[in-house]
Motif scaffolding. Structure first.
Motif, short mmCIF file in Angstrom:
data_model
loop_
_atom_site.label_atom_id
_atom_site.label_comp_id
_atom_site.label_asym_id
_atom_site.label_seq_id
_atom_site.Cartn_x
_atom_site.Cartn_y
_atom_site.Cartn_z
N ALA A 1 -5.67 3.39 4.80
CA ALA A 1 -6.89 3.38 5.61
C ALA A 1 -7.63 2.05 5.46
CB ALA A 1 -7.80 4.55 5.21
N ALA A 2 -7.69 1.53 4.22
CA ALA A 2 -8.36 0.24 3.99
C ALA A 2 -7.63 -0.88 4.71
CB ALA A 2 -8.45 -0.04 2.50
N CYS A 3 -6.29 -0.82 4.72
CA CYS A 3 -5.50 -1.85 5.40
C CYS A 3 -5.72 -1.80 6.91
CB CYS A 3 -4.01 -1.68 5.08
SG CYS A 3 -3.58 -2.08 3.37
N PRO B 1 0.84 -1.20 0.00
CA PRO B 1 0.00 0.00 0.00
C PRO B 1 0.87 1.25 0.00
CG PRO B 1 0.08 -0.96 2.20
CD PRO B 1 0.77 -1.93 1.29
N LEU B 2 0.39 2.29 -0.68
CA LEU B 2 1.16 3.54 -0.75
C LEU B 2 0.30 4.79 -0.58
CD1 LEU B 2 3.86 3.09 -3.55
CD2 LEU B 2 4.24 3.59 -1.14
N GLU C 1 9.22 9.69 2.96
CA GLU C 1 8.45 10.56 3.85
C GLU C 1 7.70 11.64 3.07
OE1 GLU C 1 12.01 8.98 6.12
OE2 GLU C 1 11.66 9.85 4.14
N THR C 2 8.38 12.27 2.11
CA THR C 2 7.73 13.32 1.32
C THR C 2 6.99 12.74 0.12
OG1 THR C 2 9.85 13.66 0.16
CG2 THR C 2 9.34 15.11 2.02
N ASP C 3 7.44 11.58 -0.38
CA ASP C 3 6.79 10.97 -1.54
C ASP C 3 5.39 10.46 -1.21
OD1 ASP C 3 9.06 11.47 -3.01
OD2 ASP C 3 9.82 9.42 -2.92
N PRO D 1 9.73 -1.38 0.66
CA PRO D 1 10.97 -1.07 1.37
C PRO D 1 11.02 0.42 1.70
CG PRO D 1 11.41 -1.28 -0.98
CD PRO D 1 9.97 -1.69 -0.77
N TYR D 2 11.80 0.72 2.73
CA TYR D 2 12.06 2.13 3.02
C TYR D 2 13.05 2.67 1.99
CZ TYR D 2 13.94 6.32 5.13
OH TYR D 2 14.34 7.62 5.34
#
Length: 413
Positions: A114-116, A107-108, A144-146, A138-139
């Protein structure tokens, strides 16, 4: 007997995968796996039950993979997840092989998160005894900004765990199989951040590793597979999945999957079987009884892991790599608080001699093999090193690429 959880991403359906494949999974060292995919619109529930029966026969736990439960289906109406899940739970959730149900992958977007979260909440309410599976990205520097609205990754992940009540977090990272060493740094940065979150919040952490060549990722060698598994274990992860096992993607440059495009066992299958079977035999049960403490790197540190410094572990003056190869040392503890030391060659390419340099006064050194068999290393260290000097004690072993071993060292109080 507890088994360290190892599985893979299982994309073929219950109609195209013979139940006899479970025996081949077991032969490869798979102990906890996704089922083949299932859809209520296209498949008979009896087919999924047959897989669960066979997995239970092999003492293998299952994450039940039902396409109807994918979080993408509930982005606009998260509450509608409940009815679908209650049906799936009634059909498969009480089976003794079932560990949990799969929610989805990577999820992104805010609606996806929210669904997760709502799916987790409903699952934990309906079936608190089960462990759902969701896989994160992955991190990467800039996530954070993306995608996280500027929130610190650590804060975002902590908040997700708190809101969802999830007992396990899983993520994938494949950059370590790229040619450049920067991928190695990214791999350990991911391990560092996710395992730290697991400790902060008291949840399990699984890592998805690479078993198929594609993009610029190489087809993993036996050393690559061993290195990925050992470094994951040494860093405190509680289980792994492989991407992926069945080579049914004939597009682009995917190649070298354990089961190839012909449905045959490839060289990767043979390598994976050897690596996993030997791991299970040597440490797979033992490591499930130990709790990870802390991890250090030495000779060269990756992913913001600390470099081992003098006496970070009491009486352990330093870690030594005779051939300049990076290494890992981690502490683990049993239920009585006894400390164990995990030593790992952190190169997927080179063998070398790695040593603990203790203060004098070591009274015992136990090397563990075959799931808890104790070897008196002071007395039996063929082709290895045990030296007592007036000013230090040296305990050393030659390790193949990615090889790990476990020791317990006693000394004068």
């Amino acid at each position: 007997m507890a088994k360290y959880p190892i599985g893979f991403w299982n994309y073929p359906s219950v109609t195209t995968t013979p139940v006899s494949e479970v025996a081949r999974w077991d032969n490869c060292g798979i102990t906890c796996n996704q089922t083949p995919t299932f859809s209520y619109a296209h498949h008979d529930p009896a087919l999924m039950t047959a897989f669960l029966d066979e997995m239970h026969k092999y003492d293998m736990k299952a994450f039940v993979y039902i396409n109807d439960l994918n979080f993408h289906n509930f982005k606009e109406d998260p509450e509608s997840f409940r009815a679908v899940y209650e049906r799936a739970y009634a059909d498969f959730g009480h089976h003794p092989a079932t560990l949990g149900f799969f929610i989805g992958d990577e999820p992104l977007q805010p609606k996806e998160f929210a669904a997760c979260i709502r799916a987790y909440q409903i699952m934990r309410e309906v079936s608190p005894e089960l462990t759902p599976l969701l896989n994160f990205n992955p991190y990467w520097l800039g996530i954070e900004t993306d995608f996280l609205g500027g929130q610190r990754f650590e804060d975002w992940l902590d908040n997700f765990i708190d809101a969802s009540g999830c007992p396990l977090i899983c993520y994938d990272c494949y950059w370590q199989m790229n040619p450049e060493e920067e991928g190695t740094n990214s791999y350990f940065l991911d391990l560092n951040k996710y395992t730290a979150a697991g400790k902060r919040k008291g949840v399990k952490v699984w890592n998805t590793l690479l078993s198929v060549g594609h993009f610029r990722y190489r087809v993993p060698s036996e050393d690559d597979l061993r290195w990925q598994l050992s470094t994951t274990v040494a860093s405190g992860c509680d289980g792994i999945l492989w991407f992926y096992y069945y080579g049914n993607n004939n597009g682009n440059n995917y190649r070298g999957a354990p089961i190839d495009e012909l449905g045959e066992e490839s060289e990767t299958y043979t390598r994976m079987r050897r690596v996993q079977k030997l791991f299970h035999r040597r440490y797979g049960e033992m490591i499930t009884r130990l709790n990870h403490g802390k991890t250090w790197h030495f000779q060269k540190a990756y992913g913001d892991y600390p470099t081992y410094m003098c006496y970070d572990i009491p009486r352990l003056r330093k870690m030594e790599s005779a051939h300049g190869i990076p290494g890992i040392v981690s502490t683990f503890y049993d239920e009585n608080g006894e400390q164990y030391l995990c030593l790992c060659n952190n190169s997927p390419f080179e063998s070398g001699l790695f040593s603990f340099i203790f203060d004098p006064g070591v009274t015992s050194c136990t090397r563990y093999w075959d799931n808890g068999r104790e070897i008196d290393f002071k007395a039996y260290h063929h082709d290895a090193v045990y030296q007592e000097h007036s000013s230090f004690t040296k305990i050393g072993v030659y390790l193949a690429p990615g090889q790990m071993e476990i020791f317990k060292v006693g000394y004068d109080k």
